[in-house]
Design an enzyme around this catalytic site. Sequence first.
Site, PDB file in Angstrom:
ATOM      1  N   GLU A   1      10.953  -7.877  -2.814  1.00  0.00           N
ATOM      2  CA  GLU A   1      11.611  -6.862  -2.344  1.00  0.00           C
ATOM      3  C   GLU A   1      10.756  -6.361  -1.016  1.00  0.00           C
ATOM      4  O   GLU A   1       9.497  -6.330  -0.981  1.00  0.00           O
ATOM      5  CB  GLU A   1      11.274  -5.825  -3.506  1.00  0.00           C
ATOM      6  CG  GLU A   1      12.065  -4.395  -3.466  1.00  0.00           C
ATOM      7  CD  GLU A   1      11.389  -3.336  -2.486  1.00  0.00           C
ATOM      8  OE1 GLU A   1      11.992  -3.405  -1.330  1.00  0.00           O
ATOM      9  OE2 GLU A   1      10.623  -2.552  -2.746  1.00  0.00           O
TER      10      GLU A   1
ATOM     11  N   CYS B   1      10.710   1.563   2.401  1.00  0.00           N
ATOM     12  CA  CYS B   1      11.743   0.276   2.632  1.00  0.00           C
ATOM     13  C   CYS B   1      13.094   1.070   2.593  1.00  0.00           C
ATOM     14  O   CYS B   1      13.976   0.230   3.157  1.00  0.00           O
ATOM     15  CB  CYS B   1      11.498  -1.024   1.809  1.00  0.00           C
ATOM     16  SG  CYS B   1      11.217  -0.383   0.086  1.00  0.00           S
TER      17      CYS B   1
ATOM     18  N   GLU C   1      12.515  -2.558  11.875  1.00  0.00           N
ATOM     19  CA  GLU C   1      12.178  -1.609  10.911  1.00  0.00           C
ATOM     20  C   GLU C   1      11.061  -0.804  11.427  1.00  0.00           C
ATOM     21  O   GLU C   1       9.979  -1.222  12.034  1.00  0.00           O
ATOM     22  CB  GLU C   1      11.768  -2.188   9.389  1.00  0.00           C
ATOM     23  CG  GLU C   1      11.408  -1.386   8.403  1.00  0.00           C
ATOM     24  CD  GLU C   1      10.757  -2.048   7.218  1.00  0.00           C
ATOM     25  OE1 GLU C   1      10.337  -3.039   7.225  1.00  0.00           O
ATOM     26  OE2 GLU C   1      11.256  -1.640   6.104  1.00  0.00           O
TER      27      GLU C   1
ATOM     28  N   LYS D   1      -2.514  -8.910  -7.403  1.00  0.00           N
ATOM     29  CA  LYS D   1      -3.319  -8.830  -6.137  1.00  0.00           C
ATOM     30  C   LYS D   1      -2.717  -7.635  -5.412  1.00  0.00           C
ATOM     31  O   LYS D   1      -1.860  -7.544  -4.546  1.00  0.00           O
ATOM     32  CB  LYS D   1      -3.249  -9.985  -5.216  1.00  0.00           C
ATOM     33  CG  LYS D   1      -4.223 -10.117  -3.948  1.00  0.00           C
ATOM     34  CD  LYS D   1      -3.566 -10.607  -2.736  1.00  0.00           C
ATOM     35  CE  LYS D   1      -2.829  -9.591  -1.732  1.00  0.00           C
ATOM     36  NZ  LYS D   1      -3.201  -8.620  -1.365  1.00  0.00           N
TER      37      LYS D   1
ATOM     38  N   TRP E   1       0.948  -1.210   0.006  1.00  0.00           N
ATOM     39  CA  TRP E   1       0.226   0.062  -0.191  1.00  0.00           C
ATOM     40  C   TRP E   1       0.934   1.475  -0.073  1.00  0.00           C
ATOM     41  O   TRP E   1       0.173   2.248  -0.112  1.00  0.00           O
ATOM     42  CB  TRP E   1      -1.060   0.001   1.320  1.00  0.00           C
ATOM     43  CG  TRP E   1      -0.137  -0.153   2.338  1.00  0.00           C
ATOM     44  CD1 TRP E   1       0.170  -1.297   2.952  1.00  0.00           C
ATOM     45  CD2 TRP E   1       0.439   0.755   3.288  1.00  0.00           C
ATOM     46  NE1 TRP E   1       0.797  -1.569   4.222  1.00  0.00           N
ATOM     47  CE2 TRP E   1       1.111  -0.167   4.275  1.00  0.00           C
ATOM     48  CE3 TRP E   1       0.890   2.070   3.233  1.00  0.00           C
ATOM     49  CZ2 TRP E   1       2.232   0.660   5.224  1.00  0.00           C
ATOM     50  CZ3 TRP E   1       1.785   2.535   4.170  1.00  0.00           C
ATOM     51  CH2 TRP E   1       2.302   2.026   5.017  1.00  0.00           C
ATOM     52  N   ASN E   2       2.210   1.251   0.611  1.00  0.00           N
ATOM     53  CA  ASN E   2       2.883   2.377   0.732  1.00  0.00           C
ATOM     54  C   ASN E   2       3.221   3.101  -0.617  1.00  0.00           C
ATOM     55  O   ASN E   2       3.141   4.631  -0.782  1.00  0.00           O
ATOM     56  CB  ASN E   2       3.974   2.291   1.488  1.00  0.00           C
ATOM     57  CG  ASN E   2       5.067   1.285   0.948  1.00  0.00           C
ATOM     58  OD1 ASN E   2       4.843   0.510  -0.108  1.00  0.00           O
ATOM     59  ND2 ASN E   2       6.309   1.509   1.303  1.00  0.00           N
TER      60      ASN E   2
HETATM   61  P1  ADP Z   1       2.679  -4.649   5.040  1.00  0.00           P
HETATM   62  O1  ADP Z   1       3.225  -4.791   6.376  1.00  0.00           O
HETATM   63  O2  ADP Z   1       3.525  -3.296   4.445  1.00  0.00           O
HETATM   64  O3  ADP Z   1       1.338  -4.529   4.879  1.00  0.00           O
HETATM   65  P2  ADP Z   1       2.653  -7.059   3.868  1.00  0.00           P
HETATM   66  O4  ADP Z   1       3.835  -8.126   3.530  1.00  0.00           O
HETATM   67  O5  ADP Z   1       1.941  -7.641   4.971  1.00  0.00           O
HETATM   68  O6  ADP Z   1       3.356  -5.582   4.293  1.00  0.00           O
HETATM   69  O7  ADP Z   1       1.748  -6.850   2.583  1.00  0.00           O
HETATM   70  C1  ADP Z   1       2.146  -6.589   1.520  1.00  0.00           C
HETATM   71  C2  ADP Z   1       1.315  -7.361   0.216  1.00  0.00           C
HETATM   72  O8  ADP Z   1       1.233  -8.856   0.750  1.00  0.00           O
HETATM   73  C3  ADP Z   1      -0.228  -7.098   0.508  1.00  0.00           C
HETATM   74  O9  ADP Z   1      -0.645  -7.111  -1.026  1.00  0.00           O
HETATM   75  C4  ADP Z   1      -0.665  -8.043   1.273  1.00  0.00           C
HETATM   76  O10 ADP Z   1      -2.047  -8.164   1.265  1.00  0.00           O
HETATM   77  C5  ADP Z   1      -0.054  -9.065   0.970  1.00  0.00           C
HETATM   78  N1  ADP Z   1      -0.088 -10.396   2.021  1.00  0.00           N
HETATM   79  C6  ADP Z   1      -0.010 -10.283   3.275  1.00  0.00           C
HETATM   80  N2  ADP Z   1      -0.207 -11.689   3.581  1.00  0.00           N
HETATM   81  C7  ADP Z   1      -0.041 -12.305   2.513  1.00  0.00           C
HETATM   82  C8  ADP Z   1      -0.205 -13.855   2.411  1.00  0.00           C
HETATM   83  N3  ADP Z   1      -0.231 -14.670   3.489  1.00  0.00           N
HETATM   84  N4  ADP Z   1      -0.389 -14.373   1.237  1.00  0.00           N
HETATM   85  C9  ADP Z   1      -0.306 -13.444   0.148  1.00  0.00           C
HETATM   86  N5  ADP Z   1      -0.164 -12.360   0.049  1.00  0.00           N
HETATM   87  C10 ADP Z   1      -0.089 -11.484   1.536  1.00  0.00           C
END
Ligand code: ADP
Length: 483
Positions: A252, A286, A387, A176, A152-153
Amino acid sequence: MTQDPGRTIYVDGQWRPADEGATFAVTDPATGEVIGQAADGGRADTEAAIAAADRALPAWSGTTAYQRAAVLARADTLMRERRGELAALMTREQGKPLKASMNEVAYAADFLAWFAEEAKRIGGVTIPSARADQRFVTMRQPVGVVAAITPWNYPISMLTRKLAPAIAAGCTSVLKPADQTPLCAVATVQLLADAGVPAGVVNMVTTTHAAEVGDTLLESPVVRKLTFTGSTAVGKMLAAKAGATLKRVSVELGGHAPFIVFPDADPVRAAKGAALVKFLNTGQACISPNRIYVHRSIYDTFVATLEQRIAALRVGRGDHDGVSIGPLIDEPAVAKMEAQVVDARTKGARVVAGGERVQVDGLDGTTFFAPTLLADVTPEMLISREETFGPIAAVTPFEDEDEVVARANDTEYGLAAYVYTNDLSTAIRVTEKLRFGMVGVNDINPTSAAAPFGGVKASGLGREGGYEGIDEYLDTKLVGISI
Ligand code: ADP
């Protein structure tokens, strides 16, 4: 503005509701106000998207590089034409100040422009054979269907950084996006469709069921590549799952950037640079400096300058003039800032500026956190390890080059690092010793669509942008010919 939830999943060139009709609300992080709805996709939607991408692959991979380049060039033009409206949407949905949103949309368009050109440079090589009657050539071919999972950032540029090279290479994709920012993703995918990306080449599933959609993508043998930007924990888990079907992986992930200011550097210039990069996107980047190491001889001047710069930063809604610090994305992000400040204070850090949540425009229950300066930070503090992803600058004095390089490298992360020095030998020596994917030397923005972005260690695998960016979407086929 509201978004019709029937129009946020995109499969085979058609906008549609989720298979089960579920939706979720999208909020403005500055106000908490609901600004739209998105379809809440699941396994069936994802399977449909994968099937559409698979069907579209033969025709798309059979187009010429010039056709794919033309589509991307049109998308670049459209994105620059729509810059204002995309930026306004981004500020509402993600919270960053409008000027930062404008910059991000331009950066996002840069990837479309860059990979429009790179599409035309996908070429193989000829290799001499030891046999007189044999010739070797290589072909570069698209890896196939790509799963792209985005954060989202940077809700538009992280999409084009993945989708543009996929399109250029002749791949088809299922995107996604993060559930915090689906509307930016809808606007981006619509723009690609308007630019002439054919049905099935880019598909998208918006969802709050990240794991269900992610697992469907990763378990599918049809999907040949995962490209992910997000947290290290999720990235490691997804990369491990991708291993079961041996997908190509580029991830990344998180960072914990050191920012080192050597005694010969101008502490005022360095502090100005630190303030700019640290508070970019309210620290939610990041490559944000997490540990600022300043030589003791210029430490006080640096801290005083940073304090002045912070005092000049205005916190507020991203759509208000003069604001440079927007809201944090959500409540857990604020809790993390508070925990890091309390921990640092307890262990002896000085809170020189900020340190707490602030109220803006009389809004209740929102996620604004004051830009914060912590001085005399030590390695035992949480902020030296974890972080931050928020507006806290943590400053530590140092005495000696070897000591500071060892401390800078003492992290599982390895994304960006920054070095301030006017001594060429120091710059080169230290840059060579830093175990990070990107180093800014007297420079706070070592990023460009034309330059390879990525990390080492727990910060990721692969590179995005630059000449390398398209390689992640291509396989090499060797052809041996007897003549
Ligand atoms: P942040 O902490 O920056 O939200 P995330 O790694 O949780 O970082 O999220 C980055 C992306 O990964 C988002 O699109 C989130 O919906 C997706 N995401 C989080 N958990 C899962 C998972 N178990 N499987 C697939 N995608 C995921």
